[in-house]
Motif scaffolding. Structure first.
Motif, PDB file in Angstrom:
ATOM      1  N   UNK A   1      27.577 -53.407 -36.966  1.00  0.00           N
ATOM      2  CA  UNK A   1      26.979 -52.519 -37.821  1.00  0.00           C
ATOM      3  C   UNK A   1      25.993 -51.674 -37.343  1.00  0.00           C
ATOM      4  N   UNK A   2      25.820 -50.295 -37.758  1.00  0.00           N
ATOM      5  CA  UNK A   2      25.084 -49.703 -37.168  1.00  0.00           C
ATOM      6  C   UNK A   2      24.193 -49.019 -38.444  1.00  0.00           C
ATOM      7  N   UNK A   3      23.011 -48.840 -38.492  1.00  0.00           N
ATOM      8  CA  UNK A   3      22.063 -48.363 -39.504  1.00  0.00           C
ATOM      9  C   UNK A   3      21.424 -47.403 -39.108  1.00  0.00           C
ATOM     10  N   UNK A   4      21.407 -46.269 -39.868  1.00  0.00           N
ATOM     11  CA  UNK A   4      20.862 -44.983 -39.950  1.00  0.00           C
ATOM     12  C   UNK A   4      19.534 -44.810 -40.686  1.00  0.00           C
ATOM     13  N   UNK A   5      18.495 -44.253 -40.407  1.00  0.00           N
ATOM     14  CA  UNK A   5      17.378 -44.100 -41.382  1.00  0.00           C
ATOM     15  C   UNK A   5      16.545 -43.001 -40.846  1.00  0.00           C
ATOM     16  N   UNK A   6      15.658 -42.318 -41.536  1.00  0.00           N
ATOM     17  CA  UNK A   6      14.684 -41.434 -40.977  1.00  0.00           C
ATOM     18  C   UNK A   6      13.735 -41.952 -40.272  1.00  0.00           C
ATOM     19  N   UNK A   7      13.305 -43.211 -40.181  1.00  0.00           N
ATOM     20  CA  UNK A   7      12.495 -43.978 -39.334  1.00  0.00           C
ATOM     21  C   UNK A   7      12.966 -45.079 -38.277  1.00  0.00           C
ATOM     22  N   UNK A   8      14.278 -44.914 -38.424  1.00  0.00           N
ATOM     23  CA  UNK A   8      14.996 -45.833 -37.559  1.00  0.00           C
ATOM     24  C   UNK A   8      15.357 -45.571 -36.299  1.00  0.00           C
ATOM     25  N   UNK A   9      15.724 -46.341 -35.181  1.00  0.00           N
ATOM     26  CA  UNK A   9      15.930 -45.911 -33.805  1.00  0.00           C
ATOM     27  C   UNK A   9      17.183 -44.975 -33.816  1.00  0.00           C
ATOM     28  N   UNK A  10      17.863 -45.118 -34.685  1.00  0.00           N
ATOM     29  CA  UNK A  10      19.038 -44.115 -34.972  1.00  0.00           C
ATOM     30  C   UNK A  10      18.668 -43.289 -36.238  1.00  0.00           C
ATOM     31  N   UNK A  11      18.343 -42.252 -36.008  1.00  0.00           N
ATOM     32  CA  UNK A  11      18.038 -41.350 -37.406  1.00  0.00           C
ATOM     33  C   UNK A  11      18.915 -40.111 -37.592  1.00  0.00           C
ATOM     34  N   UNK A  12      20.224 -40.132 -36.885  1.00  0.00           N
ATOM     35  CA  UNK A  12      21.280 -39.238 -37.182  1.00  0.00           C
ATOM     36  C   UNK A  12      22.553 -39.763 -37.437  1.00  0.00           C
ATOM     37  N   UNK A  13      22.952 -39.185 -38.428  1.00  0.00           N
ATOM     38  CA  UNK A  13      24.504 -39.889 -38.622  1.00  0.00           C
ATOM     39  C   UNK A  13      25.658 -39.533 -37.535  1.00  0.00           C
ATOM     40  N   UNK A  14      25.454 -38.337 -37.025  1.00  0.00           N
ATOM     41  CA  UNK A  14      26.246 -37.790 -36.154  1.00  0.00           C
ATOM     42  C   UNK A  14      25.867 -38.723 -34.789  1.00  0.00           C
ATOM     43  N   UNK A  15      24.620 -39.349 -34.419  1.00  0.00           N
ATOM     44  CA  UNK A  15      24.416 -40.108 -33.321  1.00  0.00           C
ATOM     45  C   UNK A  15      25.052 -41.395 -33.434  1.00  0.00           C
ATOM     46  N   UNK A  16      25.076 -41.907 -34.843  1.00  0.00           N
ATOM     47  CA  UNK A  16      25.629 -43.061 -34.949  1.00  0.00           C
ATOM     48  C   UNK A  16      27.297 -43.051 -34.815  1.00  0.00           C
ATOM     49  N   UNK A  17      27.535 -41.967 -35.281  1.00  0.00           N
ATOM     50  CA  UNK A  17      29.189 -41.887 -35.107  1.00  0.00           C
ATOM     51  C   UNK A  17      29.569 -41.813 -33.636  1.00  0.00           C
ATOM     52  N   UNK A  18      28.874 -41.196 -32.777  1.00  0.00           N
ATOM     53  CA  UNK A  18      29.008 -40.982 -31.478  1.00  0.00           C
ATOM     54  C   UNK A  18      28.874 -42.345 -30.800  1.00  0.00           C
ATOM     55  N   UNK A  19      28.044 -43.333 -31.061  1.00  0.00           N
ATOM     56  CA  UNK A  19      28.009 -44.586 -30.362  1.00  0.00           C
ATOM     57  C   UNK A  19      28.828 -45.616 -30.988  1.00  0.00           C
ATOM     58  N   UNK A  20      29.417 -45.509 -32.174  1.00  0.00           N
ATOM     59  CA  UNK A  20      30.080 -46.327 -32.790  1.00  0.00           C
ATOM     60  C   UNK A  20      31.512 -46.633 -32.302  1.00  0.00           C
ATOM     61  N   UNK A  21      32.143 -47.822 -32.348  1.00  0.00           N
ATOM     62  CA  UNK A  21      33.400 -47.799 -31.975  1.00  0.00           C
ATOM     63  C   UNK A  21      34.169 -48.055 -33.075  1.00  0.00           C
ATOM     64  N   UNK A  22      35.665 -47.672 -32.927  1.00  0.00           N
ATOM     65  CA  UNK A  22      36.727 -47.659 -34.122  1.00  0.00           C
ATOM     66  C   UNK A  22      36.461 -48.815 -35.052  1.00  0.00           C
ATOM     67  N   UNK A  23      36.500 -48.594 -36.186  1.00  0.00           N
ATOM     68  CA  UNK A  23      36.623 -49.550 -37.146  1.00  0.00           C
ATOM     69  C   UNK A  23      34.961 -50.076 -37.432  1.00  0.00           C
ATOM     70  N   UNK A  24      33.982 -49.453 -36.750  1.00  0.00           N
ATOM     71  CA  UNK A  24      32.565 -50.176 -36.936  1.00  0.00           C
ATOM     72  C   UNK A  24      32.133 -49.706 -38.470  1.00  0.00           C
ATOM     73  N   UNK A  25      31.325 -50.094 -39.079  1.00  0.00           N
ATOM     74  CA  UNK A  25      30.494 -49.826 -40.405  1.00  0.00           C
ATOM     75  C   UNK A  25      29.101 -49.253 -39.866  1.00  0.00           C
ATOM     76  N   UNK A  26      28.893 -47.992 -40.699  1.00  0.00           N
ATOM     77  CA  UNK A  26      27.621 -47.348 -40.507  1.00  0.00           C
ATOM     78  C   UNK A  26      27.004 -47.324 -41.839  1.00  0.00           C
ATOM     79  N   UNK A  27      25.620 -48.103 -41.762  1.00  0.00           N
ATOM     80  CA  UNK A  27      25.057 -47.987 -43.186  1.00  0.00           C
ATOM     81  C   UNK A  27      24.020 -46.693 -43.101  1.00  0.00           C
ATOM     82  N   UNK A  28      23.854 -45.958 -44.078  1.00  0.00           N
ATOM     83  CA  UNK A  28      23.096 -44.683 -44.046  1.00  0.00           C
ATOM     84  C   UNK A  28      22.019 -45.132 -45.066  1.00  0.00           C
ATOM     85  N   UNK A  29      20.838 -44.995 -44.859  1.00  0.00           N
ATOM     86  CA  UNK A  29      19.751 -45.346 -45.690  1.00  0.00           C
ATOM     87  C   UNK A  29      19.403 -44.047 -46.588  1.00  0.00           C
ATOM     88  N   UNK A  30      18.665 -44.110 -47.655  1.00  0.00           N
ATOM     89  CA  UNK A  30      18.375 -42.951 -48.414  1.00  0.00           C
ATOM     90  C   UNK A  30      17.562 -42.068 -47.872  1.00  0.00           C
TER      91      UNK A  30
END
Length: 85
Positions: A1-30
């Motif tokens: 699982x990859x977590x995206x938030x404004x203050x997280x290590x990953x703060x971009x949805x696109x970056x999360x998609x780029x580093x994800x593997x097929x069938x991964x789950x990406x959680x995007x915080x408010x």
């Protein structure tokens, strides 16, 4: 699982998609994310507390080019153009 938030290590949805593997789950915080998103692999994209993806009135906000993509719990703002195939 990859977590995206404004203050997280990953703060971009696109970056999360780029580093994800097929069938991964990406959680995007408010928050508000101004990104054009393109998904080319099977993924689960889950918004926690309905994050907003803003399009700045520029064409598509999100383009899905893969089967087996789930997008849950988002609000889309200011899309200039939308098309569903």
């Amino acid at each position: 699982m990859i977590v995206v938030c404004m203050n997280c290590e990953i703060s971009s949805i696109n970056k999360a998609i780029e580093i994800s593997k097929p069938y991964d789950t990406i959680i995007v915080k408010s928050g508000v994310y101004y990104e054009k998103i393109e998904i080319k692999k099977p993924l689960i994209l889950i918004g926690e507390n309905y994050p907003k993806i803003g399009g700045k009135d520029e064409n598509e906000i999100i383009k899905v080019l893969s089967d087996n993509v789930k997008i849950i719990g988002f609000e889309f703002l200011n899309s200039g153009y939308s098309e569903i195939y």
